[in-house]
Enzyme design. Structure first.
Site, PDB file in Angstrom:
ATOM      1  N   CYS A 132       0.822  -1.230   0.000  1.00 56.93           N
ATOM      2  CA  CYS A 132       0.000   0.000   0.000  1.00 56.93           C
ATOM      3  C   CYS A 132       0.852   1.276   0.000  1.00 56.93           C
ATOM      4  O   CYS A 132       0.550   2.240  -0.729  1.00 56.93           O
ATOM      5  CB  CYS A 132      -0.949   0.002   1.190  1.00 56.93           C
ATOM      6  SG  CYS A 132      -0.245  -0.647   2.705  1.00 56.93           S
ATOM      7  N   HIS A 245      -2.899   6.301   4.680  1.00 60.03           N
ATOM      8  CA  HIS A 245      -1.461   6.404   4.945  1.00 60.03           C
ATOM      9  C   HIS A 245      -0.970   7.763   4.432  1.00 60.03           C
ATOM     10  O   HIS A 245      -1.359   8.212   3.349  1.00 60.03           O
ATOM     11  CB  HIS A 245      -0.684   5.324   4.186  1.00 60.03           C
ATOM     12  CG  HIS A 245      -0.892   3.933   4.694  1.00 60.03           C
ATOM     13  ND1 HIS A 245      -1.615   3.623   5.821  1.00 60.03           N
ATOM     14  CD2 HIS A 245      -0.428   2.744   4.203  1.00 60.03           C
ATOM     15  CE1 HIS A 245      -1.595   2.308   6.000  1.00 60.03           C
ATOM     16  NE2 HIS A 245      -0.888   1.752   5.028  1.00 60.03           N
TER      17      HIS A 245
HETATM   18  N1  LIG Z   1      -4.829  -3.545   4.950  1.00 59.68           N
HETATM   19  C1  LIG Z   1      -4.158  -2.951   3.971  1.00 59.68           C
HETATM   20  O1  LIG Z   1      -4.074  -1.703   3.887  1.00 59.68           O
HETATM   21  C2  LIG Z   1      -3.484  -3.765   2.929  1.00 59.68           C
HETATM   22  C3  LIG Z   1      -2.972  -3.113   1.827  1.00 59.68           C
HETATM   23  C4  LIG Z   1      -2.325  -3.848   0.839  1.00 59.68           C
HETATM   24  C5  LIG Z   1      -2.248  -5.213   0.981  1.00 59.68           C
HETATM   25  N2  LIG Z   1      -2.766  -5.841   2.085  1.00 59.68           N
HETATM   26  C6  LIG Z   1      -2.641  -7.285   2.166  1.00 59.68           C
HETATM   27  O2  LIG Z   1      -3.932  -7.877   2.014  1.00 59.68           O
HETATM   28  C7  LIG Z   1      -4.009  -9.062   2.787  1.00 59.68           C
HETATM   29  C8  LIG Z   1      -5.207  -8.999   3.729  1.00 59.68           C
HETATM   30  O3  LIG Z   1      -5.112  -7.869   4.557  1.00 59.68           O
HETATM   31  P1  LIG Z   1      -6.307  -7.322   5.430  1.00 59.68           P
HETATM   32  O4  LIG Z   1      -5.819  -6.036   5.949  1.00 59.68           O
HETATM   33  O5  LIG Z   1      -7.599  -7.367   4.691  1.00 59.68           O
HETATM   34  O6  LIG Z   1      -6.360  -8.411   6.615  1.00 59.68           O
HETATM   35  P2  LIG Z   1      -7.575  -8.839   7.559  1.00 59.68           P
HETATM   36  O7  LIG Z   1      -8.512  -7.716   7.770  1.00 59.68           O
HETATM   37  O8  LIG Z   1      -6.949  -9.474   8.751  1.00 59.68           O
HETATM   38  O9  LIG Z   1      -8.350  -9.962   6.713  1.00 59.68           O
HETATM   39  C9  LIG Z   1      -7.778 -11.207   6.438  1.00 59.68           C
HETATM   40  C10 LIG Z   1      -8.728 -12.009   5.540  1.00 59.68           C
HETATM   41  O10 LIG Z   1      -8.102 -13.248   5.228  1.00 59.68           O
HETATM   42  C11 LIG Z   1      -8.970 -14.317   5.588  1.00 59.68           C
HETATM   43  N3  LIG Z   1      -8.225 -15.495   6.011  1.00 59.68           N
HETATM   44  C12 LIG Z   1      -7.356 -15.593   7.037  1.00 59.68           C
HETATM   45  N4  LIG Z   1      -6.919 -16.871   7.145  1.00 59.68           N
HETATM   46  C13 LIG Z   1      -7.544 -17.576   6.169  1.00 59.68           C
HETATM   47  C14 LIG Z   1      -7.541 -18.934   5.786  1.00 59.68           C
HETATM   48  N5  LIG Z   1      -6.802 -19.859   6.425  1.00 59.68           N
HETATM   49  N6  LIG Z   1      -8.307 -19.318   4.729  1.00 59.68           N
HETATM   50  C15 LIG Z   1      -9.076 -18.420   4.086  1.00 59.68           C
HETATM   51  N7  LIG Z   1      -9.128 -17.108   4.414  1.00 59.68           N
HETATM   52  C16 LIG Z   1      -8.375 -16.708   5.448  1.00 59.68           C
HETATM   53  C17 LIG Z   1      -9.798 -13.752   6.724  1.00 59.68           C
HETATM   54  O11 LIG Z   1     -10.963 -14.522   6.875  1.00 59.68           O
HETATM   55  P3  LIG Z   1     -11.689 -14.783   8.312  1.00 59.68           P
HETATM   56  O12 LIG Z   1     -12.777 -13.715   8.412  1.00 59.68           O
HETATM   57  O13 LIG Z   1     -12.270 -16.132   8.150  1.00 59.68           O
HETATM   58  O14 LIG Z   1     -10.678 -14.660   9.386  1.00 59.68           O
HETATM   59  C18 LIG Z   1     -10.057 -12.351   6.202  1.00 59.68           C
HETATM   60  O15 LIG Z   1     -11.070 -12.387   5.238  1.00 59.68           O
HETATM   61  C19 LIG Z   1      -2.652  -9.208   3.463  1.00 59.68           C
HETATM   62  O16 LIG Z   1      -1.837 -10.007   2.641  1.00 59.68           O
HETATM   63  C20 LIG Z   1      -2.135  -7.798   3.481  1.00 59.68           C
HETATM   64  O17 LIG Z   1      -0.730  -7.746   3.544  1.00 59.68           O
HETATM   65  C21 LIG Z   1      -3.394  -5.146   3.046  1.00 59.68           C
END
Ligand SMILES: NC(=O)c1ccc[n+]([C@@H]2O[C@H](COP(=O)([O-])OP(=O)(O)OC[C@H]3O[C@@H](n4cnc5c(N)ncnc54)[C@H](OP(=O)(O)O)[C@@H]3O)[C@@H](O)[C@H]2O)c1
Length: 338
Positions: A132, A245
């Site tokens: 990001c 950010h």
């Molecule tokens: N947040 C940001 O600003 C941002 C920006 C760029 C990239 N990212 C990347 O995007 C990804 C997700 O980030 P996030 O911020 O959205 O995280 P998050 O809010 O913690 O969400 C994680 C997601 O992954 C799912 N998940 C976790 N373990 C799983 C499994 N074993 N099988 C299937 N689904 C599973 C969760 O489902 P449950 O509801 O079932 O737990 C939830 O839907 C990461 O790789 C992060 O580095 C994030």
């Protein structure tokens, strides 16, 4: 992927901070979605999410779920991407992956549509969405790089808690509540209290004393610009902001470029909005960027300590342009070119 009127889309990590935003962005941008499949872990499977006023059941992610999917938007973390993205690609989907799993793989394009859209077309079934902090920086810097060639970037970030997902947002909320009612705080997601605090620590520390997040900004920016010669040094800081950010960016260019010219270039650049009238207290702020798809730039001024230097303040919604919007824009490039 053949040309179609509608495309079958899967969102992996649909219940997360980024996944939910992806569903919204697909709807807002009127992406031609045929079937929509939503996947998460057993924690959320069986629940439902809404898309175009219709409820969709969240399904458990498994190896064999990608048959018939054209585009799979992954945002469930690195481990899940490593485990499932190759299976999705083998099943015929193009994966657009938000994790860091494949970003530096030379076979995988790393794409910011405003900077290197053509790279998206040379894929083997997986395309990586950059970090990001990298995305918003390159959207603003690419037009300046094209004009004057950037030799060196010094960046310090002020990153919101949503960059670490939904649990991190809950932690800031709980800690703030506790502190305002004179109770002890519990830090579980972050290594220290984040409410009313700043942590100069995002992701793991590496042997070179930088963090992984800092080195992502260095390596990903070079890959997107196709220019390994740019000197880049980053300090990434987590701040108690929910969404958006901010980045203080100093650049040194080969050719001279005035602040006024930079302002004009950025005003005409795709995906950029210049908010730069400090006398009237106009500059980008995370609260204004939340929910928006553009990258906001302000405080554009000459760095008076060197001949060819500029300072900029760059702000964007990390869940949208920093993740979901960028991913959906990549999908739009793929279907436009069919
Ligand atoms: N947040 C940001 O600003 C941002 C920006 C760029 C990239 N990212 C990347 O995007 C990804 C997700 O980030 P996030 O911020 O959205 O995280 P998050 O809010 O913690 O969400 C994680 C997601 O992954 C799912 N998940 C976790 N373990 C799983 C499994 N074993 N099988 C299937 N689904 C599973 C969760 O489902 P449950 O509801 O079932 O737990 C939830 O839907 C990461 O790789 C992060 O580095 C994030």
């Amino acid at each position: 992927m053949i040309k179609k009127d509608k495309y079958n889309v899967a969102v992996v990590g649909a219940t997360g901070a980024v996944g939910k935003e992806m569903i919204e962005v697909l709807e807002e941008r009127k992406f031609p979605v045929g079937t929509l499949k939503l996947f998460a872990s057993e924690r959320s499977a069986g629940g439902s999410l809404t898309f175009r006023n219709q409820d969709y059941v969240v399904e458990l992610l498994q190896d064999d779920v990608f048959k018939g999917i054209d585009i799979a938007l992954f945002s469930a973390g690195e481990k899940i991407s490593i485990q499932f993205a190759p299976a999705a690609a083998r099943a015929g989907a193009v994966v657009i992956d938000n994790s860091s799993a494949f970003r530096m793989n030379p076979e995988v394009p790393l794409v910011v549509p405003e900077a290197n859209p053509d790279a998206a077309m040379k894929n083997n079934g997986i395309i990586a969405n950059p970090n990001c902090s990298t995305i918003q920086m390159v959207v603003a810097l690419k037009p300046l790089h094209d004009r004057a060639r950037i030799k060196r970037i010094v960046v310090t970030t002020f990153q919101s808690v949503s960059g670490k997902g939904k649990e991190a947002m809950d932690e800031l909320f709980e800690q703030t509540k506790s502190l305002l009612s004179f109770q002890e705080v519990r830090a579980e997601v972050f290594p220290h209290q984040i409410a009313f605090n700043c942590l100069p620590h995002i992701d793991a520390f590496l042997e070179n004393a930088y963090t992984k997040e800092e080195m992502k900004m260095v390596n990903e920016t070079r890959k997107i610009f196709g220019d390994d010669g740019i000197g880049i040094t980053a300090t990434t800081v987590r701040v108690p902001v929910y969404i958006g950010h901010s980045e203080s960016v100093n650049i040194e260019t080969e050719d001279n470029i005035s602040a006024n010219e930079a302002r004009a270039i950025l005003s005409a650049a795709p995906g950029v909005v210049v908010y730069d009238d400090p006398q009237r207290n106009i500059y980008p702020m995370p609260v204004d960027s939340a929910g928006r798809d553009e990258v906001f730039v302000g405080r554009i001024r000459a760095d008076e300590s060197i001949p060819n230097g500029l300072n900029l303040w760059i702000v964007a919604d990390n869940l949208r342009k920093g993740a979901a919007t960028n991913a959906v824009q990549i999908a739009e490039i793929l279907i436009a070119s069919r």
